[in-house]
Design a protein around this motif. Structure first.
Motif, PDB file in Angstrom:
ATOM      1  N   SER A 166      82.434 -15.444 -35.219  1.00 24.47           N
ATOM      2  CA  SER A 166      83.493 -15.122 -36.180  1.00 24.47           C
ATOM      3  C   SER A 166      83.453 -13.694 -36.705  1.00 24.47           C
ATOM      4  N   ARG A 167      82.442 -12.925 -36.367  1.00 25.90           N
ATOM      5  CA  ARG A 167      82.467 -11.552 -36.870  1.00 25.90           C
ATOM      6  C   ARG A 167      83.674 -10.819 -36.294  1.00 25.90           C
ATOM      7  N   LEU A 168      84.144  -9.825 -37.023  1.00 22.38           N
ATOM      8  CA  LEU A 168      85.363  -9.136 -36.609  1.00 22.38           C
ATOM      9  C   LEU A 168      85.133  -8.336 -35.328  1.00 22.38           C
ATOM     10  N   TRP A 169      86.229  -8.024 -34.674  1.00 22.89           N
ATOM     11  CA  TRP A 169      86.214  -7.400 -33.354  1.00 22.89           C
ATOM     12  C   TRP A 169      85.353  -6.140 -33.329  1.00 22.89           C
ATOM     13  N   SER A 217      78.368 -15.078 -36.711  1.00 23.76           N
ATOM     14  CA  SER A 217      78.282 -14.858 -38.137  1.00 23.76           C
ATOM     15  C   SER A 217      77.187 -15.771 -38.692  1.00 23.76           C
ATOM     16  N   LEU A 243      80.393  -3.966 -42.462  1.00 28.23           N
ATOM     17  CA  LEU A 243      81.747  -3.843 -43.012  1.00 28.23           C
ATOM     18  C   LEU A 243      81.775  -3.961 -44.529  1.00 28.23           C
ATOM     19  N   ASN A 250      89.258   3.687 -38.986  1.00 25.65           N
ATOM     20  CA  ASN A 250      87.915   3.313 -39.420  1.00 25.65           C
ATOM     21  C   ASN A 250      86.862   4.104 -38.650  1.00 25.65           C
ATOM     22  N   LEU A 269      90.399   3.819 -32.955  1.00 28.48           N
ATOM     23  CA  LEU A 269      91.814   4.222 -32.900  1.00 28.48           C
ATOM     24  C   LEU A 269      92.674   3.062 -33.379  1.00 28.48           C
ATOM     25  N   ASP A 270      92.319   1.876 -32.940  1.00 30.15           N
ATOM     26  CA  ASP A 270      92.820   0.629 -33.520  1.00 30.15           C
ATOM     27  C   ASP A 270      91.696  -0.375 -33.330  1.00 30.15           C
ATOM     28  N   ARG A 271      91.955  -1.663 -33.484  1.00 32.10           N
ATOM     29  CA  ARG A 271      90.798  -2.563 -33.409  1.00 32.10           C
ATOM     30  C   ARG A 271      90.324  -2.794 -31.971  1.00 32.10           C
ATOM     31  N   ARG A 272      91.067  -2.284 -30.999  1.00 33.58           N
ATOM     32  CA  ARG A 272      90.688  -2.476 -29.608  1.00 33.58           C
ATOM     33  C   ARG A 272      90.079  -1.237 -28.963  1.00 33.58           C
ATOM     34  N   ARG A 322      87.145 -10.577 -28.416  1.00 36.68           N
ATOM     35  CA  ARG A 322      85.701 -10.704 -28.574  1.00 36.68           C
ATOM     36  C   ARG A 322      84.978 -11.010 -27.272  1.00 36.68           C
TER      37      ARG A 322
END
Lengths: 149, 286
Positions: B26-29, B56, B128, B179, B219-222, B255
């Motif tokens: 479940s941790r973010l990408w 997680s 995070l 980010n 740049l984005d989450r990917r 993921r």
């Protein structure tokens, strides 16, 4: 000869990052209207929250926590809260984050699940990446209250 | 020459094997980083304080990785696997095979092979959510499977253990709303060229502290672009050893899979100068 170049690159990136971090830190304390508008104002936020609630209902990691919740009231409160946090002209009238989560024993897994669903809801509504990140930045300080740490 | 085909075939098999798995944590990408050449979660060259996969605090996760770096006179292939328990402890294994493309005939050996067992524990924080970031300590037990060449050039030992402390912190909306992920690591090591040329040498046979750092921008989450730097010891008299650095781009479509490409600069390696080249790494999570 190459090492100094790299240090320069690292230093530039790091310093650039710090300056920007400082800049947005200022935004956080005096919310700018730009973020609120990028989220589509209150109507846009209401749609994001509605999509978020659909994602929560389908998410077995967290939907138990929402059983028995007055969905309409929850929708209004969360919309007001995100509106306010993003710099919009709304007043959040719900309970404090620590109080409302005190007995829920929220885990990291559950916190991550909600964060993921919020990001997906923003993506589905075409919120720009920078605005997504700025909203998350303003929500992250709530982490210790929600986790009851 | 068949390696690239094998690589692609195995990669596709990995993707298909893991694509069926729904629950990957479940941790973010991208908060598991990618897999470094030593098997632990990190960038390409340096371990980060992140733990691999996406487990997680109530979950398990695992990763498998294939990586390849090809410089002017060498090619390094890495197979790695790891598991993470509750975002607390990471256990990894990696096998590195360095093809001595240019030196092979002179040394009478085609390749150097090293196994690395890694253990990393998250001590404190969260990359995070904690204002102080995430801090982890780890060790890497390394063993040369072929020691003729390292011994001949003055290495003191065919096994060694690196110990490191690392910190990782993501700054939200740091640059143009993107980010920024910052990592710093201090490593105590005696390893020559990461251990592929053995441990300790005629010039130095003591542990030394080495600094490693990276910065990367989502740049984005990917999509993630960044640079890494890794300081190295210089224990062997027969050839100077240089620090490593790279520029990388990673694609994390979800993921289950990530692809990392990099330009690496390994400096002078075992008398052969200016070893630069391309790095490609594919990771699957389950």
């Amino acid at each position: 000869m190459k090492l100094p170049v790299l240090i320069l690159v690292l230093a530039t990136l790091t310093l650039g990052g710090c300056q920007s971090i400082g800049g947005h830190g200022g935004d956080s304390t005096s919310p700018s209207p730009a973020l609120y508008e990028q989220l589509g104002k209150r109507a846009g936020i209401a749609t994001i929250v509605e999509d978020l609630l659909y994602l929560i209902v389908d998410d077995t990691r967290i939907n138990e926590h929402f059983a028995g919740v007055d969905v309409e009231q929850f929708h209004t409160n969360l919309t007001d809260q995100l509106c306010s946090v993003s710099g919009g002209p709304c007043t959040y009238t719900g309970r404090g984050m620590r109080e409302s989560h005190a007995d829920m024993n929220i885990t990291d897994t559950e916190f991550n699940a909600l964060a993921e669903n919020l990001i997906l809801a923003m993506e589905a509504n075409g919120v720009p990446v920078a605005a997504q990140n700025r909203l998350i930045e303003r929500l992250v300080p709530m982490y210790p209250d929600i986790r009851n740490l | 020459m068949t390696y690239p085909i094998t690589f692609i075939a195995m990669s596709l098999a990995l993707i298909m094997a893991t694509a069926a798995q729904a629950d990957v944590g479940s941790r973010l990408w991208a908060t598991g980083g990618v897999t470094s050449i030593e098997g632990t979660a990190g960038g390409g060259l340096s371990p980060w304080a992140l733990l691999n996969g996406y487990a997680s605090d109530e979950e398990w996760s695992g990763t498998v990785t294939l990586s390849q770096a090809t410089t002017d006179d060498y090619s390094l292939n890495v197979m790695g696997a790891g598991v993470t328990w509750q975002n607390r402890v990471e256990l990894t294994f990696a096998r590195q095979t360095l093809d001595l493309d240019t030196l092979g005939a002179a040394l009478g050996e085609d390749e150097l092979v090293q196994d690395i067992w890694g253990l990393k524990a998250r001590l404190f924080g969260d990359v995070l959510y904690n204002p102080w970031g995430q801090w982890s300590a780890g060790l890497q037990y390394k063993r040369n499977r072929k020691y003729t060449v390292p011994e001949a050039i003055g290495s003191e030992d065919d096994t060694g253990t690196d110990v490191y402390l690392g910190g990782s912190k993501l700054f939200f909306a740091a640059i143009a709303g993107r980010n920024l992920l910052v990592n710093g690591t201090v490593r105590a090591t005696k390893a020559n060229q990461g251990g592929l040329l053995g441990f300790g040498g005629d010039r130095n046979d003591s542990y030394e502290a080495m600094a490693e750092a990276s910065v990367s921008l989502f740049l984005d989450r990917r999509w993630l672009v960044g640079t890494e730097y890794r300081q190295k010891p210089d224990n062997l008299g027969f050839a100077a050893e240089d620090d490593w650095w790279d520029l990388f781009i990673a694609w994390v479509p979800d993921r289950r899979v990530s692809v990392t490409a990099a330009w690496v600069n390994l400096g002078d390696v075992a008398t052969l100068e200016d070893q630069t080249g391309a790095y490609l790494s594919l990771q699957a999570s389950f």
